[in-house]
Design a protein around this motif. Structure first.
Motif, PDB file in Angstrom:
ATOM      1  N   ILE A  66      37.016  33.402  51.128  1.00  0.00           N
ATOM      2  CA  ILE A  66      36.712  33.744  49.998  1.00  0.00           C
ATOM      3  C   ILE A  66      37.445  35.482  49.602  1.00  0.00           C
ATOM      4  O   ILE A  66      37.033  36.051  49.915  1.00  0.00           O
ATOM      5  N   LEU A  67      38.134  35.290  48.648  1.00  0.00           N
ATOM      6  CA  LEU A  67      39.135  36.351  48.681  1.00  0.00           C
ATOM      7  C   LEU A  67      38.418  37.189  47.206  1.00  0.00           C
ATOM      8  O   LEU A  67      37.796  36.697  45.940  1.00  0.00           O
ATOM      9  N   LEU A  68      38.136  38.532  47.508  1.00  0.00           N
ATOM     10  CA  LEU A  68      37.388  39.477  47.068  1.00  0.00           C
ATOM     11  C   LEU A  68      38.132  40.821  46.095  1.00  0.00           C
ATOM     12  O   LEU A  68      38.660  41.167  46.699  1.00  0.00           O
ATOM     13  N   ASP A  69      38.605  40.017  44.796  1.00  0.00           N
ATOM     14  CA  ASP A  69      39.967  40.209  44.209  1.00  0.00           C
ATOM     15  C   ASP A  69      39.375  41.855  43.577  1.00  0.00           C
ATOM     16  O   ASP A  69      38.339  41.856  42.679  1.00  0.00           O
ATOM     17  N   ASN A  70      40.312  42.846  43.791  1.00  0.00           N
ATOM     18  CA  ASN A  70      40.012  43.778  43.039  1.00  0.00           C
ATOM     19  C   ASN A  70      38.475  44.574  43.088  1.00  0.00           C
ATOM     20  O   ASN A  70      37.889  44.492  42.103  1.00  0.00           O
ATOM     21  N   MET A  71      38.220  44.525  44.333  1.00  0.00           N
ATOM     22  CA  MET A  71      35.855  45.225  44.223  1.00  0.00           C
ATOM     23  C   MET A  71      36.577  46.701  45.469  1.00  0.00           C
ATOM     24  O   MET A  71      37.831  46.499  46.251  1.00  0.00           O
ATOM     25  N   GLY A  72      35.746  47.907  44.718  1.00  0.00           N
ATOM     26  CA  GLY A  72      35.973  48.674  45.641  1.00  0.00           C
ATOM     27  C   GLY A  72      35.611  48.500  47.198  1.00  0.00           C
ATOM     28  O   GLY A  72      34.383  47.726  47.369  1.00  0.00           O
ATOM     29  N   VAL A 123      43.054  20.782  55.963  1.00  0.00           N
ATOM     30  CA  VAL A 123      43.345  21.589  55.074  1.00  0.00           C
ATOM     31  C   VAL A 123      42.123  22.845  54.367  1.00  0.00           C
ATOM     32  O   VAL A 123      41.234  21.990  53.898  1.00  0.00           O
ATOM     33  N   LYS A 124      42.518  23.687  54.482  1.00  0.00           N
ATOM     34  CA  LYS A 124      40.945  25.026  54.277  1.00  0.00           C
ATOM     35  C   LYS A 124      40.959  25.251  52.517  1.00  0.00           C
ATOM     36  O   LYS A 124      42.399  25.161  51.911  1.00  0.00           O
ATOM     37  N   ILE A 125      39.420  25.236  52.355  1.00  0.00           N
ATOM     38  CA  ILE A 125      40.032  25.755  50.746  1.00  0.00           C
ATOM     39  C   ILE A 125      39.719  27.441  50.790  1.00  0.00           C
ATOM     40  O   ILE A 125      38.855  27.786  51.170  1.00  0.00           O
ATOM     41  N   GLU A 126      40.383  28.129  50.047  1.00  0.00           N
ATOM     42  CA  GLU A 126      40.527  29.528  49.725  1.00  0.00           C
ATOM     43  C   GLU A 126      39.724  29.806  47.802  1.00  0.00           C
ATOM     44  O   GLU A 126      40.430  28.612  47.425  1.00  0.00           O
ATOM     45  N   ILE A 127      39.051  30.894  47.434  1.00  0.00           N
ATOM     46  CA  ILE A 127      39.048  30.620  46.594  1.00  0.00           C
ATOM     47  C   ILE A 127      38.290  32.461  46.026  1.00  0.00           C
ATOM     48  O   ILE A 127      37.705  33.135  47.023  1.00  0.00           O
ATOM     49  N   GLU A 128      39.257  32.530  44.830  1.00  0.00           N
ATOM     50  CA  GLU A 128      39.223  33.450  44.484  1.00  0.00           C
ATOM     51  C   GLU A 128      37.974  34.597  43.273  1.00  0.00           C
ATOM     52  O   GLU A 128      38.034  33.389  42.610  1.00  0.00           O
ATOM     53  N   VAL A 129      37.252  35.266  43.865  1.00  0.00           N
ATOM     54  CA  VAL A 129      36.509  35.672  42.886  1.00  0.00           C
ATOM     55  C   VAL A 129      36.230  37.392  42.559  1.00  0.00           C
ATOM     56  O   VAL A 129      37.189  37.699  43.144  1.00  0.00           O
ATOM     57  N   ASP A 130      35.456  37.554  41.610  1.00  0.00           N
ATOM     58  CA  ASP A 130      35.977  39.140  41.138  1.00  0.00           C
ATOM     59  C   ASP A 130      34.406  39.540  40.934  1.00  0.00           C
ATOM     60  O   ASP A 130      34.506  40.921  40.412  1.00  0.00           O
ATOM     61  N   GLY A 131      33.254  38.963  41.469  1.00  0.00           N
ATOM     62  CA  GLY A 131      32.626  39.668  41.522  1.00  0.00           C
ATOM     63  C   GLY A 131      31.440  38.938  41.966  1.00  0.00           C
ATOM     64  O   GLY A 131      31.487  38.395  42.990  1.00  0.00           O
TER      65      GLY A 131
END
Length: 293
Positions: free
Chosen positions: A227-233, A204-212
């Motif tokens: 790693i999910l890079l959320d709402n980053m320019g 099972v893969k582990i992904e995590i959402e980060v905002d900075g």
């Protein structure tokens, strides 16, 4: 030719026939109601024969021919359905997609269900292909999300594949995606990742959402797989790609549209996920016309 993206194999996407038949059977029951197609039965002779052509009214990527085939077959197994294109092929306005021959009543009674599936799924495939075309000179792959119409997820994700996109997880049970609310309750990025790794099986893969970048570096140190890079320019994404140095798979997400996806892809991220390809795609205009001899 089948729509594709870098990294695709020669194998075409497919769906289990059982899933298609169950969905189409339910749709036909909904449409036929309690008395069947009273319009067709009132106006067409029981033994009348016809040939019908399904054709595209606009340019797009076809998807759902198997659903159309099933609709006609379930109404009348004696109908002859001939697909003239394959799912994933790009078509032009006026291009013929399929031909159906046999009992006229059966053809007309199955028409709407067949077209509904083809128009909806072809719309998703067409919209996906538009996104894919914008990033085809980068390594980034366009992928979907779990934002799908309830009961249609497997089919929508199949359409994404037909449009050249990639699939994210199918549900809550096939991968771990730690989002901001999980992080808040778990007490931080590291705590969440360590708890997930202790719980998950080795496949099972582990992904995590980060905002900075602070959360990003913490996720890297905790060895998240994705790693999910959320709402980053683009500027911040490019910094994250540099810091990452290939350690984790990077996915960009959040408000990405036709006007921004190319800049996001050029930062070097591996995947770009967007709910737009399944939730905002307009249907592809497809019609069925009786062929007049």
């Amino acid at each position: 030719m089948m729509a594709h993206s870098p990294g695709d194999t020669a194998f075409l996407p497919s769906l289990p026939q059982l899933l298609i038949d169950d969905a189409v059977r339910a749709a036909l029951r909904e449409d036929l109601g309690r008395a069947g197609d009273i319009t067709t039965n009132a106006t067409i002779a029981e033994d009348a024969k016809a040939t019908a052509i399904l054709s595209s009214r606009e340019m797009g990527t076809v998807c759902g021919t198997g659903f159309a085939r099933a609709a006609f077959a379930l109404i009348d197994p004696a109908l002859k359905f001939e697909a003239l294109v394959r799912d994933g092929e790009k078509v032009s306005p006026g291009e013929k997609l399929a031909r159906v021959t046999g009992n006229a009543r059966a053809i007309l009674s199955a028409e709407r269900v067949a077209l509904n599936y083809m128009m909806h799924l072809s719309g998703i495939a067409t919209y996906t292909a538009r996104f894919v075309d914008l990033v085809n000179e980068t390594k980034a792959r366009v992928c979907d999300t779990r934002k799908t119409i309830p009961g249609m997820r497997a089919f929508a994700k199949y359409a994404v594949k037909c449009g050249g996109g990639a699939n994210h997880r199918f549900g809550l049970d096939d991968a771990i995606l730690i989002k901001d609310n999980h992080i808040a309750v778990a007490g931080g990025v590291t705590n969440a990742i360590e708890a997930a790794r202790a719980y998950a099986g080795h496949l099972v893969k582990i992904e995590i959402e980060v905002d900075g970048l602070a959360q990003f570096e913490e996720a890297l140190a905790a060895k998240a797989d994705v790693i999910l890079l959320d709402n980053m320019g683009p500027e911040l994404l490019e910094k994250a790609v540099g810091i990452n140095a290939g350690r984790a798979i990077l996915e960009a997400s959040g408000g990405i549209g036709f006007d921004t996806i190319k800049a996001v892809a050029q930062t070097g991220v591996d995947y770009i996920s967007t709910s737009k390809i399944t939730m905002a795609a307009p249907t592809l205009d497809i019609g069925l016309d009786i062929e007049i001899a």
